[in-house]
Design an enzyme around this catalytic site. Structure first.
Site, PDB file in Angstrom:
ATOM      1  N   SER A  59       6.111  29.678  20.924  1.00 37.12           N
ATOM      2  CA  SER A  59       4.962  30.586  20.955  1.00 37.12           C
ATOM      3  C   SER A  59       5.135  31.665  22.019  1.00 37.12           C
ATOM      4  O   SER A  59       5.855  31.487  23.007  1.00 37.12           O
ATOM      5  CB  SER A  59       3.680  29.808  21.242  1.00 37.12           C
ATOM      6  OG  SER A  59       3.495  28.789  20.293  1.00 37.12           O
ATOM      7  N   GLN A  60       4.411  32.760  21.812  1.00 36.76           N
ATOM      8  CA  GLN A  60       4.392  33.835  22.805  1.00 36.76           C
ATOM      9  C   GLN A  60       3.771  33.303  24.108  1.00 36.76           C
ATOM     10  O   GLN A  60       2.734  32.622  24.062  1.00 36.76           O
ATOM     11  CB  GLN A  60       3.535  34.970  22.246  1.00 36.76           C
ATOM     12  CG  GLN A  60       3.513  36.179  23.132  1.00 36.76           C
ATOM     13  CD  GLN A  60       2.551  37.246  22.638  1.00 36.76           C
ATOM     14  OE1 GLN A  60       1.751  37.015  21.734  1.00 36.76           O
ATOM     15  NE2 GLN A  60       2.632  38.403  23.243  1.00 36.76           N
TER      16      GLN A  60
END
Ligand code: SAH
Length: 211
Positions: A59-60
């Protein structure tokens, strides 16, 4: 361990609106490159999602920080937290640095195996992992004070609402092509307060068969 690059990433997230000191300190202390294939290590401290194999992504960092901050707005660090979608294990490591007990479910065995190895490498021993379908939650370890889902669900899984403690919080991306991050607080067994936080972009929470 605070390294210069993870410290810089924490500053970027702070500029993007993350203010919780525990979250920023944790991001600054985790070597994100450990959670990526070696060929992508040079991008590890960019604020972007990246491929981790098997069609999945880490994930970011902003989203990891935001979701963790949402949990900490509601529950304290003694909380027992369930994560659905272990993936690389990066979000798991963030949670394990902050909360006393973390449970994480992943449907792809090879990703789970690598994530387990990385957490051991970082001496994070307060995490239990399960290979299974996150739509079912983890009933034998329930109830949880907080639940975080790191893949987008077409609808909110009932099992997760059931396995949440009263006064607990579920943070989950919902939708298919366009997704919204939802924050759901359990006031009572049949009383939930549902808030939409912001638009997000996750891989899907796959139903059924584990691989
Ligand atoms: N937090 C992770 C996100 C990985 S992407 C990270 O930052 O690395 C989402 C993960 O959810 C993938 O690893 C995918 O295999 C997993 N996933 C998808 N559907 C699932 C399900 N039904 N049960 C458990 N895990 C699931």
């Amino acid at each position: 361990m605070i390294n210069r690059k993870s410290q810089a990433l924490a500053s970027v997230l702070n500029n993007e609106g993350i203010t919780n000191e525990k979250v920023l300190h944790t991001i600054a202390s985790i070597p994100r490159q450990l959670f990526l294939p070696a060929a992508l290590a040079h991008k590890a401290y960019e604020n972007t999602a990246l491929p981790i194999g098997q069609g999945q992504t880490i994930s970011q960092p902003y989203t990891v920080a935001k979701m963790t901050e949402l949990l900490l707005d509601k529950v304290d660090s003694n909380a027992s937290v369930l994560e659905i979608g272990t993936g690389s294990g990066y979000q798991t490591a963030v949670l394990a640095n902050i909360f006393s007990k973390v449970f994480s479910v992943e449907r792809i065995k090879s990703l789970q195996f690598q994530a387990k190895r990385r957490l051991n490498q970082l001496d994070l021993h307060n995490v239990k992992m399960k290979h299974g379908d996150g739509w079912q939650g983890w009933s034998s370890k329930a109830p949880f004070d907080a639940i975080i889902v790191t893949a987008a669900a077409s609808e909110v899984p009932n099992a997760l609402l059931e396995q949440l403690n009263i006064n607990g919080r579920l943070v989950i991306p919902v939708g298919s092509r366009s997704q919204e991050l939802k924050c759901i607080d359990k006031h009572d067994n049949d009383d939930f307060l549902n808030n939409t936080v912001e638009s997000v972009n996750f891989v899907p929470l796959v139903a059924g068969e584990v691989i």
